[in-house]
Write a protein that holds these residues in place. Structure first.
Motif, PDB file in Angstrom:
ATOM      1  N   PHE A 123      27.932  50.937   6.866  1.00 37.90           N
ATOM      2  CA  PHE A 123      27.356  51.875   5.901  1.00 37.90           C
ATOM      3  C   PHE A 123      26.196  52.626   6.558  1.00 37.90           C
ATOM      4  O   PHE A 123      25.257  52.012   7.072  1.00 37.90           O
ATOM      5  CB  PHE A 123      26.857  51.136   4.659  1.00 37.90           C
ATOM      6  CG  PHE A 123      27.955  50.632   3.763  1.00 37.90           C
ATOM      7  CD1 PHE A 123      28.548  51.471   2.829  1.00 37.90           C
ATOM      8  CD2 PHE A 123      28.410  49.324   3.861  1.00 37.90           C
ATOM      9  CE1 PHE A 123      29.562  51.013   2.008  1.00 37.90           C
ATOM     10  CE2 PHE A 123      29.422  48.854   3.042  1.00 37.90           C
ATOM     11  CZ  PHE A 123      30.006  49.706   2.108  1.00 37.90           C
ATOM     12  N   GLY A 124      26.283  53.962   6.532  1.00 34.55           N
ATOM     13  CA  GLY A 124      25.195  54.780   7.041  1.00 34.55           C
ATOM     14  C   GLY A 124      25.164  54.862   8.557  1.00 34.55           C
ATOM     15  O   GLY A 124      26.108  54.485   9.248  1.00 34.55           O
ATOM     16  N   LEU A 150      25.165  58.636   3.833  1.00 38.20           N
ATOM     17  CA  LEU A 150      24.759  57.591   2.898  1.00 38.20           C
ATOM     18  C   LEU A 150      23.398  57.915   2.284  1.00 38.20           C
ATOM     19  O   LEU A 150      23.223  57.783   1.063  1.00 38.20           O
ATOM     20  CB  LEU A 150      24.708  56.234   3.582  1.00 38.20           C
ATOM     21  CG  LEU A 150      24.217  55.076   2.707  1.00 38.20           C
ATOM     22  CD1 LEU A 150      25.174  54.818   1.557  1.00 38.20           C
ATOM     23  CD2 LEU A 150      24.009  53.812   3.533  1.00 38.20           C
ATOM     24  N   ARG A 198      23.575  50.829  -0.573  1.00 38.36           N
ATOM     25  CA  ARG A 198      24.402  49.950   0.255  1.00 38.36           C
ATOM     26  C   ARG A 198      24.844  48.723  -0.545  1.00 38.36           C
ATOM     27  O   ARG A 198      25.994  48.283  -0.448  1.00 38.36           O
ATOM     28  CB  ARG A 198      23.612  49.543   1.495  1.00 38.36           C
ATOM     29  CG  ARG A 198      24.441  48.765   2.510  1.00 38.36           C
ATOM     30  CD  ARG A 198      23.632  48.428   3.755  1.00 38.36           C
ATOM     31  NE  ARG A 198      23.474  49.597   4.631  1.00 38.36           N
ATOM     32  CZ  ARG A 198      22.339  50.279   4.791  1.00 38.36           C
ATOM     33  NH1 ARG A 198      21.244  49.906   4.115  1.00 38.36           N
ATOM     34  NH2 ARG A 198      22.278  51.308   5.598  1.00 38.36           N
ATOM     35  N   VAL A 249      29.959  57.931   3.443  1.00 35.53           N
ATOM     36  CA  VAL A 249      28.937  56.886   3.308  1.00 35.53           C
ATOM     37  C   VAL A 249      29.260  55.614   4.086  1.00 35.53           C
ATOM     38  O   VAL A 249      28.391  54.757   4.264  1.00 35.53           O
ATOM     39  CB  VAL A 249      28.713  56.536   1.824  1.00 35.53           C
ATOM     40  CG1 VAL A 249      28.146  57.723   1.066  1.00 35.53           C
ATOM     41  CG2 VAL A 249      30.004  56.019   1.172  1.00 35.53           C
ATOM     42  N   GLY A 250      30.495  55.440   4.513  1.00 39.20           N
ATOM     43  CA  GLY A 250      30.879  54.227   5.230  1.00 39.20           C
ATOM     44  C   GLY A 250      31.986  54.526   6.226  1.00 39.20           C
ATOM     45  O   GLY A 250      32.659  55.555   6.138  1.00 39.20           O
TER      46      GLY A 250
END
Length: 248
Positions: free
Chosen positions: A107-108, A115, A130, A197-198
């Motif tokens: 994530f990010g 994200l 998250r 975002v992921g």
């Protein structure tokens, strides 16, 4: 709201072109409407109605393609109506054979650069974002847009994000994007208006396999946070390091 919606909306059967029928269980995406579409599609498949050639669930509807030279439209609609009247499909059990799949996800960072922006739009901190996205156990609501590409939901209300006003030229295969209380996992590299975002290593579209689409409507997915080094390690695995369990 979802339960109330399921009691208010009456399923509708409509002709769709010369050889199709659309059975709708909602006028907007809700958990009961999606549940009804999945359960009814499975029931149509089990019923083995003569003349039906394809049955495909979407978010809140089921498209049924039939052979109009073999069976008239009114006969097909009559049989589908009989099946529809057998129960409250909004409260039906989901199809058997579903799986719970936990997918390693970064994530990010540089692998999923939006994200922070998505968290801001949702009114969440990056840590909260998250946590929201990784703790959610989401259903594959439908497959569409690209081969084997799932729409997963529903996320909590803060994640009812609008699409971006600008188009991202491309996100990679395995990208996880968010909008409209849903996550979409990309099966191929494509442009998108949803925020990235992921990132996963899961290969969803396997054209040389006997089952080219890895995920099926009704499967449940959770995106487990890992570091980039873990993702690098599992890239050689078509399942992207996912843990797969049959839902009993």
């Amino acid at each position: 709201m979802d339960a109330q919606h399921s009691t208010v909306f009456q399923p509708v059967i409509r002709p769709a072109g010369l050889c199709g029928v659309l059975v709708s269980f909602g006028d907007g995406l809700t958990e009961p409407a999606n549940r009804a579409a999945l359960a009814y599609a499975a029931a149509v498949e089990r019923a083995g109605i003569a003349g039906i050639e394809e049955c495909a669930p979407s978010l809140v509807s089921v498209f049924i393609r039939f052979d109009p030279l073999a069976v008239p439209l009114d006969v097909i609609i009559g049989q589908l109506s009989t099946l529809l009247a057998q129960q409250d499909w909004h409260a039906a059990a989901l199809p058997e054979g579903r799986r719970f799949i936990r997918v390693p996800t970064v994530f990010g960072g540089t692998l999923a650069p939006q994200l922070d922006e998505a968290a801001m739009v949702a009114g969440r901190t990056v840590q909260e974002a998250r946590q929201d996205l990784s703790e959610a156990r989401l259903r594959v609501q439908t497959i569409g847009f690209a081969p084997g590409q799932p729409y997963l939901g529903l996320l909590p209300a803060p994640w009812n994000l609008p699409r971006q006003t600008n188009l991202t030229q491309a996100v990679p295969e395995g990208a996880l994007v968010v909008a409209l209380r849903q996550l979409v996992l990309f099966s191929v590299s494509n442009p998108t208006g949803w925020r990235h975002v992921g990132q996963t290593a899961l290969k969803l579209f396997r054209p040389d396999s006997t089952e080219p689409f890895f995920l099926r409507p009704g499967d449940e997915v959770q995106f487990v946070p890992v570091g980039p080094e873990v993702l690098d390690h599992v890239r050689s695995d078509p399942n992207g390091g996912a843990d797969i369990q049959v839902i009993r």
